[in-house]
Design an enzyme around this catalytic site. Structure first.
Site: not given
Ligand SMILES: Cc1cc2nc3c(=O)[nH]c(=O)nc-3n(C[C@H](O)[C@H](O)[C@H](O)COP(=O)(O)OP(=O)(O)OC[C@H]3O[C@@H](n4cnc5c(N)ncnc54)[C@H](O)[C@@H]3O)c2cc1C
Ligand code: SF4
Ligand code: SF4
Ligand code: FES
Lengths: 573, 238
Positions: A17, A20, A121, A223, A244, A254, A257, A288, A406
């Site tokens: 959640a 994505a 950026f 996971d 980074h 972090l 940028e 980067r 994002l």
């Molecule tokens: C500090 C930081 C700053 C960033 N800044 C930027 C930015 O400015 N711009 C940009 O484009 N990107 C940025 N990124 C990258 C970007 O934020 C991430 O790549 C992105 O948010 C990942 O989103 P996601 O939905 O894939 O996963 P996440 O937001 O990590 O969500 C993962 C979800 O999966 C769930 N989950 C995981 N394993 C399990 C399981 N086994 N069972 C049930 N649920 C599970 C978790 O509970 C969570 O809800 C940044 C990353 C970091 C670390």
């Protein structure tokens, strides 16, 4: 030990959640399908919340911009390893997806004319690489927070059904390879349930915790990748990790940028703005991998700062304090909290820090998971979708541009959701039969953990893994270190297979959760080390030291959807 | 590397094993790289893996590790170890006023129920334009200090009115969120939102005790937002 596993049926199950997962969930809920969204933490605690700098879209709110320029930058940033069709798809969809967020209520910063504020950026240029362009749509330096909350709120409106603090354990596949859902554990009670679904979407985020020093949250344990790998799905491009440039030295937290986008510069011990030497055109805003390597070279050659000469400085003290307070308030707090400096007056000590996993579960641009099969290299796994950092579409190739992640989770979260909806429209009413043997995969792991005697400590084993990855698969890659690294990480894996926990309680057993997470992390770590060792070339974020150049045309898909292929070039910024 | 030993006194309760809660005395060695309380907790957990607490981002943005630290609510990841006086144990308890699931983990159902009760999403029934809805920088500034809430619960669980009426009083976090939407020029449901709060309990249980402001680790001010909602209701009545 015997377990009774109850089965619950849904049209779709979404694991994750974060950005994505929430975007995919909106698609399903608003189409009237019954989806279960599983997450280890309350949705707004997902790591998307930590994203700072912004989300890319060629809205052109402050100056002329075009999706084709964005595509060019992304292809170049990826060092030509990204799929150009997927990249075209993403860059074209960017405006629509960002505007949707605004309509959901996301509190973007604004320009004087009331439009979404955009900042420069790294690697984002106008007119096919000419000069930096304002493409990153931002809400101060809290873009991820603003985005994640807005999407959670939209899901509240759409009545999405969440299973909060439920951890998915393993995939359920039938003999034809079709995915029929997941087994999952209710963390609060320890109960195990099989979620039986016609469509399963993985959005579990990255596995950045394989490294010792990382910008990633504790829960970023890869996971989805571990689960997929255990179910026989090969992972793609795992050797590509983004470091980074600006993690707070020592803490790993972090610094976006966007700080350099707003005018911040990097300085070495001599006070020199060294990026002028490495990237005369883009300077501190080069992509980067380029900046991280330059910093590491400065440090390796003795021009680092501090008593151990092991960091460089990020300086914004020349900016107007009002700009810092308005555009970078969160960064100022982080600098005070984790570096002990007020960046209005003093520079921040920074080092390249493991940040983003470019590889993942292979998908096409519709979010469908694909594997090499008998008929083609990209055979669709029926019923299985992935999006966000856990997936590899692959738009980031060998190096992701800031703000493209994002965007990735919006565009591919939505397209995975749409693909699942299309599938559900055509699916028969009844669920396929569930093979019992598949449920046992998760039970065996739980059982092993409950009964392990004289095993390895989870804490020590994960530390050993993280140290090994840090030392053997860092910013620069050396052949001998990698060869040793493969042996070492395989040894660590043996320990992972015999971890022991003292806590045997059924109720909110976080020791058990951490042990199960380590099962996943090690899959990510092994995949990374083994593929890094195997790919003997320098490309994007993974640079073989000295001896190697880029091996071009290797498995690179160069045909975009509608525009002409962006031809291979040497990358210079 | 210099190390020092920290003494802890931690609330423990595992309904699977314990008849009632108990306080555990436990010490842990930390070094100069351990800056925050969360760093020490991670080391404690390596010693006793049964200590249960939530954590994720370790940088104060996810809201997971809210707990009661020496009598005050806060986030472990933003609490400096250097602030603790030497020689006295650090006392850790779960957030007050909510049911304890285990150790430092509380059941936040009631807290989120109140958040959900204020229709926490933008309401605008006009068909969305092709591009973004326009908003001036000044109008956008109205949302500063409101949208940054991380739903950690430090405020509501420091509020006596919320302790007594968690089912009826929205609480500071929920009211802050309510005002976030009222203040948004893009939202069209202000009067329905005010109707929803015009109630002796939902809003008016707040007696401006200000505990919430004191507790918020993000430096937000729910009392100010609550005051503005109250003023709007008064305005509307005349
Ligand atoms: C500090 C930081 C700053 C960033 N800044 C930027 C930015 O400015 N711009 C940009 O484009 N990107 C940025 N990124 C990258 C970007 O934020 C991430 O790549 C992105 O948010 C990942 O989103 P996601 O939905 O894939 O996963 P996440 O937001 O990590 O969500 C993962 C979800 O999966 C769930 N989950 C995981 N394993 C399990 C399981 N086994 N069972 C049930 N649920 C599970 C978790 O509970 C969570 O809800 C940044 C990353 C970091 C670390
Ligand atoms: S000011 Fe109101 S909401 Fe805040 S603690 Fe006091 S009674 Fe509670
Ligand atoms: S207002 Fe502050 S204390 Fe309350 S939930 Fe939000 S961030 Fe936490
Ligand atoms: S761990 Fe996220 S707020 Fe402390």
């Amino acid at each position: 030990m015997k377990y009774s596993v109850s089965v619950r049926k849904f049209d779709a199950v979404i694991v994750g959640a974060g950005g994505a997962g929430l975007r995919a969930a909106i698609q399903l809920s608003e189409s009237g399908y019954k989806a279960a969204v599983l997450t280890k933490v309350f949705p707004t605690r997902s790591h998307t919340v930590a994203a700072q700098g912004g989300v890319a879209a060629s809205l052109g709110n402050s100056e002329e911009d075009h999706w084709h320029w964005h595509m060019y930058d992304t292809v170049k940033g990826s060092d030509w390893l990204g799929d150009q069709d997927a990249i075209e798809f993403m860059c074209k969809k960017a405006n629509e997806c960002v505007i949707e967020l605004e309509h959901y209520g996301m509190p973007f910063d604004r320009t004087d004319s009331g439009r979404i504020y955009q900042r420069p950026f790294g690697g984002h240029m106008s007119n096919f690489g000419e000069k930096p362009v304002r493409r990153s749509c931002a809400a101060a330096d809290r873009t991820g927070h603003a985005m994640l909350h807005a999407m959670y709120q939209r899901n509240v409106k759409a009545n999405t059904q969440f299973f909060i603090e439920w951890m998915a354990l393993d995939l359920i596949r039938d003999s034809e390879g079709e995915v029929l859902g997941v087994t999952a554990m209710d963390m609060e009670t320890g109960e195990i349930v099989a979620f039986h679904a016609k469509a399963t979407i993985f959005a579990t985020g990255g596995g950045g915790r394989i490294y010792y020093s990382s910008t990633n949250a504790f829960i970023n344990t890869g996971d989805g990748l571990g689960i997929a790998a255990r179910a026989g799905i090969p992972l793609e491009d795992m050797e590509f990790w983004q470091f980074h440039p600006t993690g707070v030295a020592g803490a790993g937290v972090l610094i976006t940028e966007g700080v350099r986008g707003e005018g911040g510069i990097l300085l070495n011990a001599q006070g020199e703005r060294f990026m002028e030497r490495y990237a005369p055109n883009a300077k501190d805003l080069a992509s980067r991998d380029v900046v991280s390597r330059a910093m590491t070279t400065e440090i390796n050659e003795g021009r680092g700062c501090g008593p151990n000469k092991d960091f460089v400085l990020l300086d914004i003290s020349h900016l107007d304090p009002a700009t810092i307070m308005k555009r970078l308030p969160g960064i100022r707090e982080i600098a005070i909290q984790f570096a002990g400096v007020d960046c209005i007056k003093e520079p921040i000590p920074v080092v390249p820090t493991a940040h983003y996993q470019m590889g993942g579960i292979p998908t096409n641009y519709s979010g469908q998971v694909v594997v090499p099969g008998r008929r083609s290299q990209n055979e669709i796994v029926p019923g299985f979708y992935a999006a966000g950092e856990c997936a590899c579409a692959s738009v980031h190739g060998a190096n992701r541009l800031g703000t493209n992640s994002l965007l990735d989770l919006l565009v591919f979260g939505k397209s995975a959701g749409e693909s699942a909806v299309d599938q559900l429209k055509q699916s028969p009413k009844a669920h396929k039969e569930m093979p019992q043997g598949e449920i046992d995969r998760a039970l065996t792991r739980i059982d092993r953990l409950n009964n392990q005697k004289d095993g390895a400590s989870v804490h020590e084993t994960q530390l050993e893994m993280r140290r090994t990855m840090q030392k053997h698969a860092g910013v620069f890659r050396f052949a001998d270190l990698l060869t040793q690294g493969v042996d070492k990480i395989l040894q660590v894996r043996e320990n992972v297979q015999r971890t022991e926990i003292k806590d045997k309680s059924a109720v909110f057993n976080t020791a058990r959760v951490e042990a199960l997470e380590l099962d996943n992390l090690i899959e990510v770590a092994v995949a990374t080390m083994v593929s890094a060792e195997a790919r003997k070339e320098s490309r994007g974020a993974r640079l073989w030291y000295k001896e190697c150049n880029r091996l071009d045309y290797k498995s690179v898909k160069l045909t975009p959807l509608t525009v002409e292929t962006i031809e291979l070039k040497t990358r210079a910024y | 590397m210099t190390t020092r030993t920290l003494q802890f006194n931690i609330y423990r309760y595992d309904p699977d094993q314990d008849k009632k809660p108990w306080m555990q005395d436990i010490a842990v060695e930390v070094d100069s790289t351990d800056r925050k309380l969360l760093d020490a907790l991670v080391k404690l957990k390596a010693k006793d893996d049964a200590i249960a607490f939530r954590r994720s981002c370790r940088e104060g943005v996810c809201g997971s590790d809210a707990m009661n630290i020496n009598g005050k609510n806060g986030l472990a990841c933003l609490t400096d170890l250097s602030v603790f006086p030497a020689g006295k144990p650090i006392v850790l308890r779960p957030l007050p006023g909510l049911p304890v699931i285990r150790d430092l983990i509380v059941d936040m159902t009631q807290f989120f129920k109140q958040y959900h009760s204020i229709t926490p999403y933008l309401i605008n029934n006009e068909p969305p334009p092709e591009r973004e809805r326009l908003q001036s920088p000044e109008d956008r500034e109205e949302l500063d200090g409101l949208y940054e809430c991380i739903l950690c619960g430090c405020c509501s669980t420091a509020c006596p009115s919320f302790w007594w009426n968690p089912d009826k009083f929205v609480g500071p976090a929920g009211l802050l969120a309510a005002y976030r939407f009222i203040a948004d020029t893009r939202d069209q449901a202000t009067s329905a939102r005010l109707d929803n709060l015009e109630d002796p309990y939902r809003l008016f249980r707040c007696h401006t005790i200000m505990n919430c402001v004191d507790a918020c680790p993000r430096g937000l001010n729910p009392t100010l937002a609550i005051g503005k909602i109250k003023a709007m209701l008064v305005q509307r009545a005349i």
